[in-house]
Scaffold this motif. Structure first.
Motif, PDB file in Angstrom:
ATOM      1  N   HIS A  13       0.870  -1.237  -0.007  1.00  0.00           N
ATOM      2  CA  HIS A  13       0.146  -0.205   0.006  1.00  0.00           C
ATOM      3  C   HIS A  13       0.765   1.122   0.070  1.00  0.00           C
ATOM      4  N   ARG A  14       0.222   2.484  -0.278  1.00  0.00           N
ATOM      5  CA  ARG A  14       1.203   3.760  -0.629  1.00  0.00           C
ATOM      6  C   ARG A  14       1.333   4.380   0.725  1.00  0.00           C
ATOM      7  N   THR A  15       2.444   4.935   0.679  1.00  0.00           N
ATOM      8  CA  THR A  15       2.843   5.628   1.948  1.00  0.00           C
ATOM      9  C   THR A  15       2.047   6.887   2.201  1.00  0.00           C
ATOM     10  N   ALA A  16       1.410   7.485   1.296  1.00  0.00           N
ATOM     11  CA  ALA A  16       0.420   8.736   1.536  1.00  0.00           C
ATOM     12  C   ALA A  16      -0.790   8.793   0.688  1.00  0.00           C
ATOM     13  N   CYS A  17      -1.764   9.400   1.096  1.00  0.00           N
ATOM     14  CA  CYS A  17      -2.825   9.426   0.268  1.00  0.00           C
ATOM     15  C   CYS A  17      -3.339  11.115   0.506  1.00  0.00           C
ATOM     16  N   LEU A  18      -4.207  11.477  -0.736  1.00  0.00           N
ATOM     17  CA  LEU A  18      -4.632  12.607  -0.565  1.00  0.00           C
ATOM     18  C   LEU A  18      -6.129  12.552  -0.305  1.00  0.00           C
ATOM     19  N   LEU A  19      -6.450  13.463   0.592  1.00  0.00           N
ATOM     20  CA  LEU A  19      -7.937  13.413   1.109  1.00  0.00           C
ATOM     21  C   LEU A  19      -8.694  14.542   0.824  1.00  0.00           C
ATOM     22  N   PRO A  20      -9.773  14.650  -0.018  1.00  0.00           N
ATOM     23  CA  PRO A  20     -10.444  15.856  -0.664  1.00  0.00           C
ATOM     24  C   PRO A  20     -11.280  16.572   0.550  1.00  0.00           C
ATOM     25  N   ALA A  21     -11.379  17.925   0.351  1.00  0.00           N
ATOM     26  CA  ALA A  21     -12.109  18.656   1.318  1.00  0.00           C
ATOM     27  C   ALA A  21     -13.605  18.364   1.694  1.00  0.00           C
ATOM     28  N   LYS A  22     -14.294  17.865   0.172  1.00  0.00           N
ATOM     29  CA  LYS A  22     -15.721  17.526   0.170  1.00  0.00           C
ATOM     30  C   LYS A  22     -15.626  15.959   0.404  1.00  0.00           C
ATOM     31  N   SER A  23     -15.862  15.572   1.635  1.00  0.00           N
ATOM     32  CA  SER A  23     -15.945  14.074   1.772  1.00  0.00           C
ATOM     33  C   SER A  23     -16.960  13.667   2.544  1.00  0.00           C
ATOM     34  N   PRO A  24     -17.968  12.973   2.057  1.00  0.00           N
ATOM     35  CA  PRO A  24     -19.270  12.571   2.696  1.00  0.00           C
ATOM     36  C   PRO A  24     -18.783  11.445   3.932  1.00  0.00           C
ATOM     37  N   LEU A  25     -17.589  10.814   3.519  1.00  0.00           N
ATOM     38  CA  LEU A  25     -17.106   9.859   4.422  1.00  0.00           C
ATOM     39  C   LEU A  25     -16.556  10.332   6.186  1.00  0.00           C
ATOM     40  N   HIS A  26     -15.840  11.653   5.597  1.00  0.00           N
ATOM     41  CA  HIS A  26     -15.492  12.401   6.601  1.00  0.00           C
ATOM     42  C   HIS A  26     -16.732  13.089   7.556  1.00  0.00           C
ATOM     43  N   ASP A  27     -17.403  13.404   6.795  1.00  0.00           N
ATOM     44  CA  ASP A  27     -18.614  14.265   7.247  1.00  0.00           C
ATOM     45  C   ASP A  27     -19.299  13.166   8.336  1.00  0.00           C
ATOM     46  N   LEU A  28     -19.331  12.048   7.914  1.00  0.00           N
ATOM     47  CA  LEU A  28     -20.082  10.895   8.556  1.00  0.00           C
ATOM     48  C   LEU A  28     -19.517  10.450   9.845  1.00  0.00           C
ATOM     49  N   LEU A  29     -18.324  10.629   9.700  1.00  0.00           N
ATOM     50  CA  LEU A  29     -17.409  10.206  10.920  1.00  0.00           C
ATOM     51  C   LEU A  29     -16.910  11.322  11.871  1.00  0.00           C
ATOM     52  N   ASP A  30     -17.668  12.531  11.536  1.00  0.00           N
ATOM     53  CA  ASP A  30     -17.160  13.841  12.326  1.00  0.00           C
ATOM     54  C   ASP A  30     -15.831  14.117  12.278  1.00  0.00           C
ATOM     55  N   ILE A  31     -15.052  13.717  11.123  1.00  0.00           N
ATOM     56  CA  ILE A  31     -13.561  14.280  10.899  1.00  0.00           C
ATOM     57  C   ILE A  31     -13.420  15.408  10.233  1.00  0.00           C
ATOM     58  N   ARG A  32     -12.725  16.593  10.766  1.00  0.00           N
ATOM     59  CA  ARG A  32     -12.785  17.823  10.051  1.00  0.00           C
ATOM     60  C   ARG A  32     -11.450  17.586   9.372  1.00  0.00           C
ATOM     61  N   LEU A  33     -11.600  18.119   8.038  1.00  0.00           N
ATOM     62  CA  LEU A  33     -10.294  18.284   7.314  1.00  0.00           C
ATOM     63  C   LEU A  33      -9.296  19.144   8.051  1.00  0.00           C
ATOM     64  N   GLU A  34      -9.601  20.139   8.695  1.00  0.00           N
ATOM     65  CA  GLU A  34      -8.845  20.943   9.321  1.00  0.00           C
ATOM     66  C   GLU A  34      -7.734  20.233  10.141  1.00  0.00           C
ATOM     67  N   GLU A  35      -8.542  19.102  10.903  1.00  0.00           N
ATOM     68  CA  GLU A  35      -7.463  18.198  11.842  1.00  0.00           C
ATOM     69  C   GLU A  35      -6.758  17.210  11.169  1.00  0.00           C
ATOM     70  N   LEU A  36      -7.103  16.763   9.863  1.00  0.00           N
ATOM     71  CA  LEU A  36      -6.559  15.580   9.597  1.00  0.00           C
ATOM     72  C   LEU A  36      -4.781  15.655   9.482  1.00  0.00           C
ATOM     73  N   ALA A  37      -4.401  16.894   8.865  1.00  0.00           N
ATOM     74  CA  ALA A  37      -3.115  16.768   8.637  1.00  0.00           C
ATOM     75  C   ALA A  37      -2.409  16.671   9.940  1.00  0.00           C
ATOM     76  N   GLU A  38      -2.542  17.626  10.997  1.00  0.00           N
ATOM     77  CA  GLU A  38      -2.026  17.522  12.245  1.00  0.00           C
ATOM     78  C   GLU A  38      -1.945  15.908  12.793  1.00  0.00           C
ATOM     79  N   GLN A  39      -2.894  15.226  12.777  1.00  0.00           N
ATOM     80  CA  GLN A  39      -3.192  13.891  13.288  1.00  0.00           C
ATOM     81  C   GLN A  39      -2.673  12.778  12.347  1.00  0.00           C
ATOM     82  N   CYS A  40      -2.472  13.095  11.118  1.00  0.00           N
ATOM     83  CA  CYS A  40      -1.719  12.115  10.145  1.00  0.00           C
ATOM     84  C   CYS A  40      -0.343  12.560   9.561  1.00  0.00           C
ATOM     85  N   HIS A  41       0.245  13.329  10.252  1.00  0.00           N
ATOM     86  CA  HIS A  41       1.486  13.829   9.893  1.00  0.00           C
ATOM     87  C   HIS A  41       1.726  14.349   8.591  1.00  0.00           C
ATOM     88  N   GLY A  42       0.711  15.212   8.261  1.00  0.00           N
ATOM     89  CA  GLY A  42       0.413  15.696   6.773  1.00  0.00           C
ATOM     90  C   GLY A  42       0.662  17.202   6.513  1.00  0.00           C
TER      91      GLY A  42
END
Lengths: 514, 488
Positions: free
Chosen positions: B48-77
């Motif tokens: 599997h790949r080392t990194a991935c790009l996660l788009p701003a508009k993501s129903p998946l993240h909305d559903l799991l209450d994940i804010r894009l603004e927090e992703l990079a901090e939590q995932c070394h990005g």
């Protein structure tokens, strides 16, 4: 440098008036304004028009808005009433009734769609009929109407409306509009057409009085006969009478005797169905049937025996073959209206398909060479829409449980197109409804017919189970109470028409005052 | 399947962490507790790949209450507004592609028709791209090294921005795993070894793992492709190879450390001899992936391309016509592989999970759900596939692999889109689209397509009156970009 100058369409000739012809003329006059394109409409009073469709779908409002038409004025000139949906009587079984509304059912409760929660709760004591959770249906049944709220968060936003109007008056209204914007009307009967020997393009037509008309682009609105698209270009017709069997209709207006309902009614009969469309000054009626199952005399007797008021004219008979032209755009001829195809009057799709043809033509408006790519794309889009509408109409016939009539039994047993069978299977098994972004009939439409004609899923979305039954029940009660309040606050239909400034002005259209 | 119909009671998911945990998190959140979840996690890590790009508009993240603004901090990005294409469409060019919201219509017309008319008036239709450039707001902001979050009020041009987070795949998997209540699922660390099917040759009855445990379930979700390999053609999924269009047969990937200040602020897709290199900057490293044609690049050359001593693996771009057959659905790498352009695979995975949640079977007979899911998934997959193919189809560079890619027969849906744009500047809309219409238009124009005609309705416009309106729009974009923070 602009577009290559010699490639611009300089003249458009619309062959035939009527609803299709004048809708096309009005739209092109409005949208092509400033392009120096001459638009001519040729029609013959001798030939007359079918006067297709008196009931419309909500999309008509977008069309009128595009033309900058004042809605109240339009209603006053065409004797229009509001249409919130269509009531279907006796379609599933004799005695059944449901309304296909122009609006949503319920609202967001959780991850699953509203109908999935309703399916889960439908046997519960306090759960009402599916239609009772739709504002458009509640208002229609109560004979009330008010304009939808502009705020999308409001429950009063979740519906749309259309009109029930006199199609010939709508044609006349648009004829005035178009002619005021430079469309030239020619009275005359076309006797012949001349095509380019090399390209096969129609170059000119001859009128009975010897005049010759030339054009770059031709819009065939000549009705079923397809004067250019078929008689001259021999485009061919996809006959869909194996799917939709109705091939005749009787139509007759009658007096208004009851309150004017803000909905159309379609009542299933032994070999077809009867329409009832209340306008402000009369009621339009008709019986659509298949002559394999009932003869013409019996059909007209059935219609006349079921009028609510005194007939205002002799019944008029119409003949048709369901289907569509193989190419609605062939060479430099575009067929719009009955010349392009006809499915049947059920669900009021005729005017909508005209509108669809016009909007696609504007989007794909060609150069004079009418590039194959433009025509091909137009035909792809129209084929897609015709196919989807056909499936939706067939569903009404296929999903019946009527035992006493041959036609209905045979419809039930017929082999359906794969596209429709898949939709029925998906709903029957798990309550899945067709989802497409660019089609006429969206999920609420399919839901209303499925459930209204007694197709109930064997199971529902498992996600619907995640909300406790008590909470769900409370949610249903809250929706029900809110809709009741909203409907009670609406004016009566007739009152709305008057305060909206839309009361029919018979004198303005040369008719005797009411 | 001929067995008796009964409510669905159990689901088993198989895959690597970055695929299986997002799926598990969504399913657990949406399903009633009576349906049990078993997760078979293959955390061997390879492939599997080392990194991935996660788009701003993501129903998946909305559903799991994940804010894009927090992703990079939590995932070394990090975050970025756009991808940079280097060496496309010409060898020396740089081109930014960004999710771009939608430009307003002017007199009912899309801007490019008006600009094309203007270009034609000056006898230079090929200037369309140049004239369009001031209106490519998000791409220009990225190109200027700026960054901002979208303006949710919708009142400023920044509402058009669609930033993406670039994150470490393993950290993202951990984050998603953290969204799962592990007390309510059974987890095995293993790989599937053998499949037992129903006697009539229908669905899967159970799967034996390499640790000897047997997993029985009503419904199986394959996120990595290992289960599908065991089933083989018994449950034919209609695999369609895209090798003629994406002719890479090997992939090599890895990450190398880098000083934060030396990293580009956005991902880069670079056309190299024999392949395509994608580089995604993370917090303190850069993740690289090189897709290449083994007849054109040897193993050593591939290592040099990513600057890391790693071994390459086999690669074949493909998609499935029928990802759901009987009681097995393939998602993620099991259903589609398109490569790193736009991070198509990760994007599709998120969409597939959401689509699957809305089509989850209620009972163990699930043909209707499968048919509907397959139809809708096909539409989504086709659009992403077409978008991924677009740069290869339109590139004018002379390149070994580009020559091969251009010789393939492109899908009808993309062909129609290109033909309609090329002939009359019209964008063909399809159902279930995931990518901004504006981003499509920018790619079509940016990669050099100049429509032969503009919309005839543009000829009715008074260009003297239109010009000030266009200037106001461009000025508002200029001001907004000038007011944005420097990305670094």
């Amino acid at each position: 440098m602009t577009q290559p100058a010699d490639n611009r369409v300089r003249s458009i000739v619309i062959v035939g008036g009527g609803t299709a012809g004048w809708m096309t003329a009005a739209a092109l006059a409005s949208r092509l304004d400033g392009l120096g394109c001459e638009i001519t409409l040729v029609e013959s009073a001798e030939i007359g028009t079918v006067g297709v469709g008196e009931a419309t779908l909500p999309n008509i409002r977008a069309f009128n808005r595009m033309l900058g038409i004042d809605e109240a004025e339009l209603m006053a000139r065409t004797s229009a009433t509001i249409k919130l949906g269509i009531e279907f009587c006796d379609w599933g079984q004799v005695g059944d009734s449901y309304i296909h509304p122009f609006g949503d059912f319920g609202d967001a409760i959780g991850a699953a769609d509203f109908h999935q929660y309703w399916l889960q709760q439908r046997d519960a004591e306090n759960t009402k009929d599916f239609g009772d959770y739709c504002l458009a249906i509640r208002a229609a049944k109560a004979g009330r109407f008010d304009l939808p709220a502009p705020n999308p968060a409001s429950r009063r936003h979740a519906f749309a409306y259309a009109f029930q109007f006199d199609a010939s008056l709508y044609g006349a209204f648009l004829a005035d509009y178009a002619q005021a914007r430079g469309v030239q009307r020619i009275e005359g009967k076309i006797t012949d057409a001349r095509c380019d020997g090399e390209t096969g393009f129609v170059r000119s037509v001859m009128l009975e009085d010897g005049r010759k008309m030339e054009g770059d682009l031709w819009i065939d609105c000549s009705g079923f006969r397809g004067l250019l698209i078929e008689q001259h270009l021999q485009t061919g017709y996809d006959d869909w009478s194996e799917y939709l069997w109705s091939n005749r209709a009787w139509a007759v207006p009658c007096e208004t005797v009851a309150p004017v309902h803000p909905y159309t009614r379609a009542t299933a009969r032994e070999a077809g169905w009867q329409w009832r469309i209340p306008l402000q000054h009369r009621v339009g009626n008709g019986l659509v049937y298949c002559d394999r199952y009932i003869d013409d005399q019996a059909a007209v007797d059935l219609l006349m025996a079921n009028l609510e008021g005194e007939a205002l004219a002799d019944p008029k008979q119409l003949f048709f073959k369901t289907g569509k032209r193989r190419k609605l755009w062939n060479r430099n001829v575009v067929a719009i209206g009955l010349s392009g195809g006809f499915l049947e009057p059920l669900e009021s799709t005729s005017i909508d398909l005209i509108q669809n043809g016009i909007m696609n033509l504007i989007e794909l408006f060609p150069g004079r060479e009418c590039a194959e790519g433009d025509a091909g794309e137009y035909n792809r889009l129209m084929d897609l829409e015709f196919g989807r509408v056909r499936d939706f109409l067939m569903l009404h016939y296929a999903a019946n449980q009527r035992e006493e009539d041959d036609m209905w039994r045979e419809y039930r047993e017929m082999e359906l197109p794969d596209s429709l069978q898949a939709k029925i299977d998906a709903f029957r098994q798990r309550g899945l409804v067709p989802q497409y972004a660019n089609g006429l009939f969206q999920p609420p439409s399919w839901l209303s017919v499925f459930i209204g004609q007694n197709i109930f899923p064997e199971s529902y979305d498992p996600r619907a189970e995640t909300i406790p039954e008590k909470n769900l029940s409370a949610h249903f009660v809250e929706i029900d109470a809110d809709l009741e309040k909203l409907v009670a606050a609406m004016p009566e239909h007739r009152e709305f028409i008057e305060t909206y400034g839309a009361a029919f002005d018979a004198g303005a259209v040369g008719m005797p005052a009411q | 399947m001929t067995q008796e119909s009964r409510p669905l009671a159990s689901i088993a998911l198989f895959g690597k962490p970055h695929g299986v945990w997002p799926a598990a998190a969504v399913l657990q959140k949406q399903l009633p507790e009576r349906i049990s979840l078993t997760i078979v996690e293959d955390n061997a890590g390879a492939g599997h790949r080392t990194a991935c790009l996660l788009p701003a508009k993501s129903p998946l993240h909305d559903l799991l209450d994940i804010r894009l603004e927090e992703l990079a901090e939590q995932c070394h990005g990090r975050y970025s507004l756009a991808l940079e294409w280097q060496g496309w469409p010409n060898e020396s060019s740089r081109f930014f592609s960004a999710p771009s919201g939608g430009l307003p219509l002017i007199e009912g017309l899309e801007l490019h028709h008006i600009l094309l008319r203007a270009a034609r008036m000056h006898g230079k239709p090929s200037d369309l791209g140049h004239l369009y450039e001031p209106f490519r707001f998000a791409a220009r902001a990225a190109s200027a090294g700026k960054f901002a979050w979208p303006d949710t009020s919708g009142l400023s041009p920044a509402a058009m921005l669609g930033p993406a987070a670039h994150v470490e795949s393993s950290a993202y998997a951990e984050l998603l795993k953290g969204k799962v209540d592990l007390g309510r699922v059974i987890v095995h660390h293993a790989v599937p070894h053998e499949v037992r099917q129903e006697k009539d040759g229908g669905g899967i009855r159970s799967v034996k793992l390499d640790n000897g445990i047997s997993i029985a379930a009503d419904f199986f979700v394959d996120v990595s492709g290992q289960l599908s390999d065991l089933v083989g053609e018994k449950l034919d999924s209609g695999r369609q190879s895209l090798a003629p269009l994406l002719p890479f047969d090997r992939v090599i990937s890895g990450a190398r450390s880098a000083k934060s200040g030396s990293l580009a602020s956005h991902p880069v897709i670079r056309a190299l001899p024999g392949g395509v290199l994608s580089e995604i900057p993370l917090a303190d490293k850069i993740a690289s992936e090189f897709l290449f044609v083994s007849s054109l690049v040897d193993e050593e050359g591939a290592k040099n391309a990513i600057g890391i001593d790693k071994k390459s693996a086999a690669f074949e771009a493909f998609f499935l016509d029928r990802p759901w057959t009987e009681n097995l659905v393939r998602i993620g790498e099991a259903a589609t592989r398109l490569g790193s352009q736009f991070d198509s695979d990760q994007r599709l995975l998120a969409e597939e999970i959401i689509l699957l949640a809305s089509h989850l079977p209620a009972r163990n007979r699930m043909q209707a759900e499968a048919a509907t899911y397959n139809a809708q998934q096909a539409a989504r997959c086709e659009e992403i596939r077409d978008f991924a193919l677009l740069p290869f189809t339109l590139s004018r560079s002379d390149g070994d692999f580009l020559d091969i890619a251009r010789s393939g027969e492109i899908p009808e849906s993309l062909k129609l889109r290109i033909d309609q744009f090329k002939s009359r500047g019209r964008f063909v809309p399809y159902d279930h689209e995931l990518i901004d219409r504006q981003q499509w238009l920018e790619m079509l124009i940016g990669f050099g397509l100049v429509p032969a005609r503009h919309d005839p309705l543009a000829d009715a416009l008074d260009m003297h009156k239109i010009q000030p309106a266009l200037k106001r729009l461009a000025d508002s974009f200029n001001r907004a970009i000038a007011g944005m923070d420097d990305h670094r």
